[in-house]
Design an enzyme around this catalytic site. Structure first.
Site, PDB file in Angstrom:
ATOM      1  CB  CYS A 187      -0.854   3.788   8.827  1.00 47.53           C
ATOM      2  SG  CYS A 187      -1.458   2.642   7.572  1.00 47.53           S
ATOM      3  CB  CYS A 234      -1.827   7.164   5.645  1.00 49.57           C
ATOM      4  SG  CYS A 234      -0.844   7.426   4.141  1.00 49.57           S
ATOM      5  CB  CYS A 290      -0.913  -0.016   1.221  1.00 51.83           C
ATOM      6  SG  CYS A 290      -2.109   1.342   1.283  1.00 51.83           S
ATOM      7  CB  CYS A 291       3.941   2.147   1.915  1.00 55.31           C
ATOM      8  SG  CYS A 291       3.370   2.264   3.630  1.00 55.31           S
ATOM      9  CB  CYS A 334       6.352   4.112   4.492  1.00 60.62           C
ATOM     10  SG  CYS A 334       7.284   5.622   4.164  1.00 60.62           S
TER      11      CYS A 334
END
Length: 242
Positions: free
Chosen positions: A206, A203, A121-122, A231
Site C-alpha cells: 500500500c 505496508c 485489512c487495516c 487506515c
C-alpha cells in the site's frame, strides 16, 4: 541525493518548536507515569520523537505494529533503535488466525478491490494490534503533523481518542524541513526508504515512492480517493464507516 540533503530546511522558529515538543513529551510522562506509549511507525517523524525520548531519558514506552507486510527497510530500523538508545521497542503483531482467514476469504490483493476491503485489512493488521498496545495505557504519542494532508490540517497538540485516552501530537506544527533538520542535527537513524522518495511509509503493498510535485501522502493507497487515505489508526471510531 539523501532525504537529509533534499529536505533539511529548518523553520525560523525551529528551536522553539523543539522546546515545545520536548515540553509536551515531559508533560505526557509526568501526567501518565508508566501509562503512556509512543506509537512508532518507524518513519521520520516518529524517529524524531524516539530521539527526544531517548536523548532526554523520558519514561515513555515505544511500541510499533508489525503488520506482517512491512518493507524490510522498515523492520531494519528496530535494531538500530536498540543499538542507539538502549530501548527495547514493544512489537505488536496481528492475530495470525485472523490474517489467514482474511487472506483465505478475500485473497492477497484484497486491498486493491475496494476501500471497504482495504480498511478491513487495516483493521486486522493494524487496528486490533493497536488496541492491545493501548489496552493498559491512558495516553499515547504520535508523529502526526498538520502539513501531512488536508485530513490532518487541524491536528491539535493534545486530543482525546474515542476511548478517552489522551493523545499527544508534539510535532503538530513542524514542517517536513524541520523534521529532517532535526534528524541531520542529531544524526538520528531513519528508514532507508526515505532516501528513495518515500515520505510516508506504511505496508509494502500500500506504499509507493512519490514523484516531484505530488502530495506528501500520494504514495499511500494511491489508487483511492484522497479523502479515504487513513487506515483508521488516527480516525475516531465514530467517524469510520460501518
Amino acid at each position: 541525493m539523501s532525504a537529509i540533503e533534499l529536505h533539511a530546511r529548518p523553520s525560523a522558529d525551529f528551536e522553539s518548536k523543539v522546546a515545545r515538543a520536548l515540553d509536551l513529551l515531559r508533560d505526557a510522562a509526568e501526567r501518565f507515569p508508566g501509562r503512556v506509549v509512543l506509537a512508532n511507525s518507524l518513519g521520520a517523524e516518529d524517529m524524531v520523537l524516539t530521539d527526544l525520548i531517548g536523548r532526554h531519558q523520558l519514561p515513555i514506552a515505544l511500541g510499533t505494529l508489525d503488520t506482517g507486510v512491512l518493507h524490510a527497510e522498515t523492520l531494519a530500523v528496530l535494531p538500530r533503535i536498540r543499538e542507539r538508545y538502549g530501548i527495547e521497542v514493544e512489537v505488536y503483531r496481528p492475530v495470525q488466525e485472523a490474517v489467514i482467514e482474511f487472506v483465505g476469504r478475500h485473497g492477497e490483493r484484497a486491498m486493491y478491490e475496494s476501500v471497504q476491503l482495504r480498511k478491513s485489512c487495516c483493521g486486522v493488521r493494524k487496528l486490533e494490534p493497536l488496541s492491545r498496545m493501548l489496552a493498559q495505557r491512558d495516553a499515547w504519542v504520535t508523529g502526526m503533523r498538520r502539513e501531512q494532508s488536508d485530513n490532518r490540517g487541524s491536528v491539535p497538540f493534545e486530543d482525546q481518542d474515542d476511548k478517552g485516552r489522551v493523545k499527544f501530537n508534539p510535532l503538530a506544527d513542524w514542517s517536513w524541513g524541520d523534521v529532517w533538520h532535526y534528524i541531520k542535527l542529531h544524526d538520528v537513524p531513519y528508514n532507508a526508504l526515505h532516501d528513495q522518495f518515500f515520505p510516508s511509509i506504511g505496508c509494502a503493498p500500500c506504499t509507493r515512492a512519490i514523484s516531484l510535485g505530488e502530495p506528501f501522502r500520494a504514495g499511500r493507497w494511491w489508487w483511492e480517493d484522497e479523502s479515504a487515505k487513513e487506515c483508521g489508526l488516527h480516525v475516531k471510531q465514530s467517524a469510520l464507516p460501518a
